[in-house]
Design a protein around this motif. Sequence first.
Motif, PDB file in Angstrom:
ATOM      1  N   VAL A  36     -17.532 -44.406  37.575  1.00  0.00           N
ATOM      2  CA  VAL A  36     -18.395 -44.979  38.613  1.00  0.00           C
ATOM      3  C   VAL A  36     -18.556 -46.469  38.337  1.00  0.00           C
ATOM      4  CG1 VAL A  36     -20.624 -44.887  39.770  1.00  0.00           C
ATOM      5  CG2 VAL A  36     -19.582 -42.781  38.899  1.00  0.00           C
ATOM      6  N   GLY A  37     -17.589 -47.236  38.817  1.00  0.00           N
ATOM      7  CA  GLY A  37     -17.631 -48.682  38.659  1.00  0.00           C
ATOM      8  C   GLY A  37     -17.648 -49.365  40.003  1.00  0.00           C
ATOM      9  N   ASN A  38     -17.395 -50.659  39.994  1.00  0.00           N
ATOM     10  CA  ASN A  38     -17.463 -51.425  41.227  1.00  0.00           C
ATOM     11  C   ASN A  38     -16.394 -51.025  42.229  1.00  0.00           C
ATOM     12  OD1 ASN A  38     -19.590 -52.772  40.076  1.00  0.00           O
ATOM     13  ND2 ASN A  38     -18.806 -54.815  40.527  1.00  0.00           N
ATOM     14  N   PHE A  39     -15.163 -50.808  41.758  1.00  0.00           N
ATOM     15  CA  PHE A  39     -14.115 -50.485  42.720  1.00  0.00           C
ATOM     16  C   PHE A  39     -14.417 -49.185  43.453  1.00  0.00           C
ATOM     17  CE2 PHE A  39     -10.251 -48.413  44.128  1.00  0.00           C
ATOM     18  CZ  PHE A  39      -9.766 -49.389  44.993  1.00  0.00           C
ATOM     19  N   HIS A  40     -14.777 -48.164  42.733  1.00  0.00           N
ATOM     20  CA  HIS A  40     -15.094 -46.883  43.372  1.00  0.00           C
ATOM     21  C   HIS A  40     -16.208 -47.056  44.405  1.00  0.00           C
ATOM     22  CE1 HIS A  40     -16.604 -42.846  43.999  1.00  0.00           C
ATOM     23  NE2 HIS A  40     -17.769 -43.216  43.508  1.00  0.00           N
ATOM     24  N   ARG A  41     -17.227 -47.820  44.061  1.00  0.00           N
ATOM     25  CA  ARG A  41     -18.374 -47.945  44.961  1.00  0.00           C
ATOM     26  C   ARG A  41     -18.080 -48.832  46.170  1.00  0.00           C
ATOM     27  NH1 ARG A  41     -23.061 -50.105  42.437  1.00  0.00           N
ATOM     28  NH2 ARG A  41     -21.711 -51.253  41.005  1.00  0.00           N
ATOM     29  N   SER A  42     -17.028 -49.665  46.077  1.00  0.00           N
ATOM     30  CA  SER A  42     -16.639 -50.482  47.224  1.00  0.00           C
ATOM     31  C   SER A  42     -15.534 -49.835  48.050  1.00  0.00           C
ATOM     32  CB  SER A  42     -16.150 -51.862  46.760  1.00  0.00           C
ATOM     33  OG  SER A  42     -14.829 -51.790  46.244  1.00  0.00           O
ATOM     34  N   HIS A  43     -14.967 -48.748  47.555  1.00  0.00           N
ATOM     35  CA  HIS A  43     -13.780 -48.162  48.202  1.00  0.00           C
ATOM     36  C   HIS A  43     -14.039 -46.716  48.618  1.00  0.00           C
ATOM     37  CE1 HIS A  43      -9.554 -46.744  48.530  1.00  0.00           C
ATOM     38  NE2 HIS A  43      -9.352 -47.955  48.990  1.00  0.00           N
ATOM     39  N   GLN A  44     -13.834 -45.773  47.727  1.00  0.00           N
ATOM     40  CA  GLN A  44     -13.996 -44.358  48.071  1.00  0.00           C
ATOM     41  C   GLN A  44     -15.396 -44.090  48.626  1.00  0.00           C
ATOM     42  OE1 GLN A  44     -13.250 -41.709  44.774  1.00  0.00           O
ATOM     43  NE2 GLN A  44     -14.027 -39.934  45.834  1.00  0.00           N
ATOM     44  N   ALA A  45     -16.421 -44.642  47.980  1.00  0.00           N
ATOM     45  CA  ALA A  45     -17.793 -44.399  48.430  1.00  0.00           C
ATOM     46  C   ALA A  45     -18.049 -44.989  49.814  1.00  0.00           C
ATOM     47  CB  ALA A  45     -18.782 -44.971  47.417  1.00  0.00           C
ATOM     48  N   VAL A  46     -17.425 -46.121  50.125  1.00  0.00           N
ATOM     49  CA  VAL A  46     -17.611 -46.736  51.435  1.00  0.00           C
ATOM     50  C   VAL A  46     -16.923 -45.908  52.518  1.00  0.00           C
ATOM     51  CG1 VAL A  46     -16.996 -48.745  52.837  1.00  0.00           C
ATOM     52  CG2 VAL A  46     -18.015 -49.062  50.585  1.00  0.00           C
ATOM     53  N   TYR A  47     -15.714 -45.429  52.252  1.00  0.00           N
ATOM     54  CA  TYR A  47     -15.045 -44.556  53.223  1.00  0.00           C
ATOM     55  C   TYR A  47     -15.900 -43.317  53.505  1.00  0.00           C
ATOM     56  CZ  TYR A  47     -10.510 -46.979  53.314  1.00  0.00           C
ATOM     57  OH  TYR A  47      -9.496 -47.885  53.520  1.00  0.00           O
ATOM     58  N   LEU A  48     -16.461 -42.714  52.462  1.00  0.00           N
ATOM     59  CA  LEU A  48     -17.305 -41.536  52.657  1.00  0.00           C
ATOM     60  C   LEU A  48     -18.580 -41.891  53.410  1.00  0.00           C
ATOM     61  CD1 LEU A  48     -16.849 -39.738  49.231  1.00  0.00           C
ATOM     62  CD2 LEU A  48     -16.152 -38.862  51.458  1.00  0.00           C
ATOM     63  N   ASP A  49     -19.154 -43.047  53.127  1.00  0.00           N
ATOM     64  CA  ASP A  49     -20.352 -43.487  53.846  1.00  0.00           C
ATOM     65  C   ASP A  49     -20.059 -43.621  55.341  1.00  0.00           C
ATOM     66  OD1 ASP A  49     -23.156 -44.597  53.681  1.00  0.00           O
ATOM     67  OD2 ASP A  49     -22.149 -46.359  54.513  1.00  0.00           O
ATOM     68  N   GLU A  50     -18.900 -44.194  55.669  1.00  0.00           N
ATOM     69  CA  GLU A  50     -18.517 -44.321  57.076  1.00  0.00           C
ATOM     70  C   GLU A  50     -18.323 -42.942  57.713  1.00  0.00           C
ATOM     71  OE1 GLU A  50     -15.058 -46.807  56.981  1.00  0.00           O
ATOM     72  OE2 GLU A  50     -16.216 -48.643  56.624  1.00  0.00           O
TER      73      GLU A  50
END
Length: 492
Positions: A36-50
């Motif tokens: 759980v770092g910056n890349f995951h939170r800007s990428h996979q997590a953002v797609y799921l949020d959308e």
Amino acid sequence: MPVKLSQANLGSLPANVARPNYERAALTPGIVHFGVGNFHRSHQAVYLDELFNSGVGHDWAIVGAGVFDGEKVGRARLAEQDWLTTVVEQDSGHMSARVTAVMIDFLMPGDAAAIIERLSDPAIRIVSLTITEGGYFIDPASGLFNPTHPDIVADAQNLGTPKSVFGIILAGLIRRRQDGIVPFTVMSCDNIPGNGHVASDATIGLARLVDETLADWVRDNVAFPNSMVDRITPATTDRERGILAAAFGVDDNWPVFCEPFKQWVMEDRFTDGRPALEKVGVQFVHDVAPFELMKIRILNGGHATIAYPAGLMDIHFVHEAMENPLVRAFLAKLEREEIMPTVPPVPGVVIEEYCQLIERRFSNPKIGDTVRRLCLDGSNRQPKFIIPTIADRLKAGGGMTGLALESALWCRYCFGTTDSGAVIEPNDPSWTRLQATATAAKDMPQAWLAMEDIYGEVGKSAPFAAAFAHGLEALWTLGTRETLTRYLGDSL
């Protein structure tokens, strides 16, 4: 006064901060994510949020996991704000902030028993990974899984209390097998060629050390889809926290700043379903390899190309490196003359247009990405992003002056001082070894290429060794600026 980020304060955030429109209490976990770092939170997590904002997929929320004590710091930061993250997108004409709420829990890093217990839950159908290139126990020279790594050997001997990510994953799969539960998919989101194959090799390779039958079961029943992921996401510092508070009125312990661009190309191969990510821009394809090779060579190889000359010239930010005429021209020449010719056609993509896009992304003045981050962990990155390109150039009988110079620049950087004499702080897990070898290579360049675990057969190539030695000698004799000037003028 900035609003402290928390679940209770979501309704009090300033109007210019987007927030989830889904009921967080209705989310249920479907993914355990390691790293759980910056890349995951800007990428996979953002797609799921959308996806969640579109009203679907609410049974695919994320549970964080990790194995290192250092990950406890990030967990504590997120725990204080109920696992929420503010994601800020920036470029020269755009700045926006959104709060994502797709993570609903974060297991204590290193608590293998608790993580294995969660992995045995039938609701968990995907285990995803952003554990960096160095987390897969790959032998750099061969590119294959290394079953003799001490961490792998230790887990194989004591799988009841595993320490590595793959030991925990395998223990979770064993539990599901025993309980008759469909195995989860292992979904790598790391920048590694064939990342699904690499994750499969690590999991099956460890299983084979434990039991051949278990290894065969994993091979036959667990999916490891390949994927290509892309979004430039620098580390978070007080600079980013300050910008967020001043521009958006949010007090976030660990915000993520990133570029607006993001991309995810993936194989549609899952053992027990997946989120409908195609609804939010994920491209599912039969073969990821062409997209992946293009990205790894042109973008990641491009990052390596600008990193070391910029580091040696005391340039701090990546966009500042791109403002330097020598660095920018070095990137353009090396990409078009030596890197791009090794990239086969990609469906629906014009390679020259992709390269121009990469140059624009590197030049983003708002992202705050640092040269030091790009220089990090060369001992793991060079064998994946640069050395295979050199091997292909050698095989094709093509020139490799620029690639040899890139390698010489990395060697010169690992000596530990910039051209001005400033000390370069350790920036690689193998820094002590690299610095000693770079020191020896100053008088005997072949010492650097003799690191067979990094260079493999490439280091034994007489044409490459000659070009590398010439480049390194020029860097020590002329300095970075003059060496680049001569390379660009075809007079090196």
